[in-house]
Design a protein around this motif. Structure first.
Motif, PDB file in Angstrom:
ATOM      1  N   THR A 105     -48.999 -23.417  20.621  1.00 36.08           N
ATOM      2  CA  THR A 105     -49.171 -24.866  20.737  1.00 36.08           C
ATOM      3  C   THR A 105     -48.423 -25.431  21.942  1.00 36.08           C
ATOM      4  OG1 THR A 105     -47.291 -25.378  19.296  1.00 36.08           O
ATOM      5  CG2 THR A 105     -49.466 -25.152  18.239  1.00 36.08           C
ATOM      6  N   LEU A 106     -47.538 -24.637  22.537  1.00 36.75           N
ATOM      7  CA  LEU A 106     -46.823 -25.076  23.731  1.00 36.75           C
ATOM      8  C   LEU A 106     -47.694 -24.977  24.990  1.00 36.75           C
ATOM      9  CD1 LEU A 106     -43.427 -23.209  23.139  1.00 36.75           C
ATOM     10  CD2 LEU A 106     -44.067 -25.504  22.369  1.00 36.75           C
ATOM     11  N   TYR A 107     -48.804 -24.277  24.878  1.00 38.45           N
ATOM     12  CA  TYR A 107     -49.676 -24.012  26.023  1.00 38.45           C
ATOM     13  C   TYR A 107     -51.052 -24.624  25.786  1.00 38.45           C
ATOM     14  CZ  TYR A 107     -46.100 -20.467  26.783  1.00 38.45           C
ATOM     15  OH  TYR A 107     -44.905 -19.825  26.948  1.00 38.45           O
ATOM     16  N   PRO A 108     -51.762 -25.000  26.861  1.00 36.82           N
ATOM     17  CA  PRO A 108     -53.127 -25.487  26.678  1.00 36.82           C
ATOM     18  C   PRO A 108     -54.025 -24.357  26.156  1.00 36.82           C
ATOM     19  CG  PRO A 108     -52.528 -25.485  29.020  1.00 36.82           C
ATOM     20  CD  PRO A 108     -51.333 -25.016  28.247  1.00 36.82           C
ATOM     21  N   PRO A 109     -55.051 -24.685  25.392  1.00 34.09           N
ATOM     22  CA  PRO A 109     -55.901 -23.661  24.768  1.00 34.09           C
ATOM     23  C   PRO A 109     -56.455 -22.613  25.740  1.00 34.09           C
ATOM     24  CG  PRO A 109     -56.429 -25.814  23.888  1.00 34.09           C
ATOM     25  CD  PRO A 109     -55.453 -26.037  25.008  1.00 34.09           C
ATOM     26  N   GLU A 110     -56.788 -23.007  26.949  1.00 31.08           N
ATOM     27  CA  GLU A 110     -57.360 -22.029  27.893  1.00 31.08           C
ATOM     28  C   GLU A 110     -56.353 -20.965  28.332  1.00 31.08           C
ATOM     29  OE1 GLU A 110     -56.139 -25.621  30.412  1.00 31.08           O
ATOM     30  OE2 GLU A 110     -57.155 -25.340  28.495  1.00 31.08           O
ATOM     31  N   ARG A 111     -55.073 -21.141  28.044  1.00 33.67           N
ATOM     32  CA  ARG A 111     -54.033 -20.173  28.403  1.00 33.67           C
ATOM     33  C   ARG A 111     -53.672 -19.245  27.239  1.00 33.67           C
ATOM     34  NH1 ARG A 111     -52.947 -18.206  32.409  1.00 33.67           N
ATOM     35  NH2 ARG A 111     -50.744 -18.011  32.021  1.00 33.67           N
ATOM     36  N   HIS A 112     -54.197 -19.497  26.046  1.00 33.96           N
ATOM     37  CA  HIS A 112     -53.785 -18.745  24.861  1.00 33.96           C
ATOM     38  C   HIS A 112     -54.015 -17.239  24.989  1.00 33.96           C
ATOM     39  CE1 HIS A 112     -53.738 -22.442  21.969  1.00 33.96           C
ATOM     40  NE2 HIS A 112     -52.941 -22.585  23.009  1.00 33.96           N
ATOM     41  N   ASP A 113     -55.185 -16.816  25.483  1.00 35.12           N
ATOM     42  CA  ASP A 113     -55.444 -15.375  25.613  1.00 35.12           C
ATOM     43  C   ASP A 113     -54.457 -14.722  26.580  1.00 35.12           C
ATOM     44  OD1 ASP A 113     -57.495 -15.409  23.778  1.00 35.12           O
ATOM     45  OD2 ASP A 113     -59.082 -15.576  25.294  1.00 35.12           O
ATOM     46  N   ALA A 114     -54.184 -15.371  27.694  1.00 31.49           N
ATOM     47  CA  ALA A 114     -53.236 -14.818  28.672  1.00 31.49           C
ATOM     48  C   ALA A 114     -51.828 -14.733  28.081  1.00 31.49           C
ATOM     49  CB  ALA A 114     -53.233 -15.666  29.944  1.00 31.49           C
ATOM     50  N   ILE A 115     -51.445 -15.731  27.307  1.00 35.31           N
ATOM     51  CA  ILE A 115     -50.117 -15.721  26.686  1.00 35.31           C
ATOM     52  C   ILE A 115     -50.034 -14.597  25.657  1.00 35.31           C
ATOM     53  CG2 ILE A 115     -48.515 -17.044  25.240  1.00 35.31           C
ATOM     54  CD1 ILE A 115     -48.770 -17.981  28.231  1.00 35.31           C
ATOM     55  N   ARG A 116     -51.092 -14.404  24.872  1.00 30.01           N
ATOM     56  CA  ARG A 116     -51.099 -13.298  23.900  1.00 30.01           C
ATOM     57  C   ARG A 116     -50.968 -11.953  24.610  1.00 30.01           C
ATOM     58  NH1 ARG A 116     -55.557 -16.242  21.634  1.00 30.01           N
ATOM     59  NH2 ARG A 116     -54.877 -17.329  19.774  1.00 30.01           N
ATOM     60  N   ARG A 117     -51.704 -11.772  25.718  1.00 28.87           N
ATOM     61  CA  ARG A 117     -51.617 -10.506  26.470  1.00 28.87           C
ATOM     62  C   ARG A 117     -50.208 -10.298  27.010  1.00 28.87           C
ATOM     63  NH1 ARG A 117     -56.581 -12.175  28.296  1.00 28.87           N
ATOM     64  NH2 ARG A 117     -55.715 -12.954  30.242  1.00 28.87           N
ATOM     65  N   ARG A 118     -49.618 -11.334  27.553  1.00 24.98           N
ATOM     66  CA  ARG A 118     -48.264 -11.221  28.094  1.00 24.98           C
ATOM     67  C   ARG A 118     -47.282 -10.857  26.989  1.00 24.98           C
ATOM     68  NH1 ARG A 118     -44.458 -15.796  30.850  1.00 24.98           N
ATOM     69  NH2 ARG A 118     -43.101 -14.363  31.925  1.00 24.98           N
ATOM     70  N   ARG A 119     -47.412 -11.484  25.848  1.00 24.87           N
ATOM     71  CA  ARG A 119     -46.538 -11.204  24.703  1.00 24.87           C
ATOM     72  C   ARG A 119     -46.716  -9.757  24.236  1.00 24.87           C
ATOM     73  NH1 ARG A 119     -46.957 -15.830  20.771  1.00 24.87           N
ATOM     74  NH2 ARG A 119     -49.115 -15.298  21.005  1.00 24.87           N
ATOM     75  N   ASN A 120     -47.975  -9.310  24.149  1.00 27.71           N
ATOM     76  CA  ASN A 120     -48.239  -7.931  23.725  1.00 27.71           C
ATOM     77  C   ASN A 120     -47.692  -6.922  24.725  1.00 27.71           C
ATOM     78  OD1 ASN A 120     -49.501  -8.822  21.408  1.00 27.71           O
ATOM     79  ND2 ASN A 120     -51.556  -8.689  22.263  1.00 27.71           N
ATOM     80  N   ASP A 121     -47.855  -7.192  26.009  1.00 29.74           N
ATOM     81  CA  ASP A 121     -47.296  -6.306  27.041  1.00 29.74           C
ATOM     82  C   ASP A 121     -45.786  -6.211  26.907  1.00 29.74           C
ATOM     83  OD1 ASP A 121     -49.836  -5.932  28.066  1.00 29.74           O
ATOM     84  OD2 ASP A 121     -49.535  -7.255  29.799  1.00 29.74           O
ATOM     85  N   LEU A 122     -45.169  -7.336  26.640  1.00 26.93           N
ATOM     86  CA  LEU A 122     -43.715  -7.381  26.541  1.00 26.93           C
ATOM     87  C   LEU A 122     -43.218  -6.604  25.323  1.00 26.93           C
ATOM     88  CD1 LEU A 122     -41.285  -8.642  27.979  1.00 26.93           C
ATOM     89  CD2 LEU A 122     -41.533 -10.620  26.489  1.00 26.93           C
TER      90      LEU A 122
END
Length: 176
Positions: free
Chosen positions: A56-73
């Motif tokens: 919810t801190l990010y706009p919806p169009e960034r959610h997939d990229a944030i999930r990928r970054r989190r998973n990579d981390l």
């Protein structure tokens, strides 16, 4: 008072008084937020942030990229590089933030600590500089006089009038 308690108190003070916003997330939920994060997101208390889905801190169009970054981390990474994101405050307004994340142990669970700073002013200044440069470039392109820019004895820019003056097939043949 043991040294462990003193060290923990000092660490907590560093985090609480950091000029950067800091939060810890576990299972995609915020489990800790320092006062700067609460202020940055225009919340009135930690209760409005704790338990919130981090997406919810990010706009919806960034959610997939944030999930990928989190998973990579969490699948082998330890520290991310600073990245600039568009973020969404509690009131729906947007700002630009620079984040860096690291995997930590939080109360015996693998979690992610995120350090965030508001870089809205810097991003807007960079946008204005790019716009100004583009306007200047357009103006130079329209000049009836030949205009060249040389750097280290190489032509790095030429307008159309320079191309015509030197009989070049466009300005690209002059550059280099």
């Amino acid at each position: 008072i043991t040294q462990e308690v003193v060290a923990e108190t000092r660490f907590q003070q560093l985090i609480e008084e950091s000029p950067d916003a800091i939060f810890v997330q576990h299972d995609d939920r915020i489990v800790y937020a320092n006062p700067q994060l609460i202020a940055m997101y225009r919340a009135t208390s930690a209760d409005q942030i704790i338990g919130t889905d981090t997406l919810t801190l990010y706009p919806p169009e960034r959610h997939d990229a944030i999930r990928r970054r989190r998973n990579d981390l969490t699948s082998g990474g330890t520290v991310s590089t600073f990245l600039t994101h568009r973020l969404v405050r509690k009131d729906g307004s947007e700002f630009f933030g620079e984040t860096m994340s690291t995997v930590i142990d939080w109360e015996g669970r693998e979690s992610i600590m995120v350090v965030l700073r508001d870089v809205t002013d810097r991003v807007r200044a960079e946008e204005k500089a790019r716009e100004s440069e583009l306007q200047f470039r357009r103006l130079i392109e329209l000049l009836p006089d030949a205009f060249l820019v040389r750097r280290n004895d190489r032509i790095v820019f030429a307008n159309a009038s320079a191309g015509r003056l030197f009989g070049a097939d466009g300005t690209d043949s002059l550059i280099g």
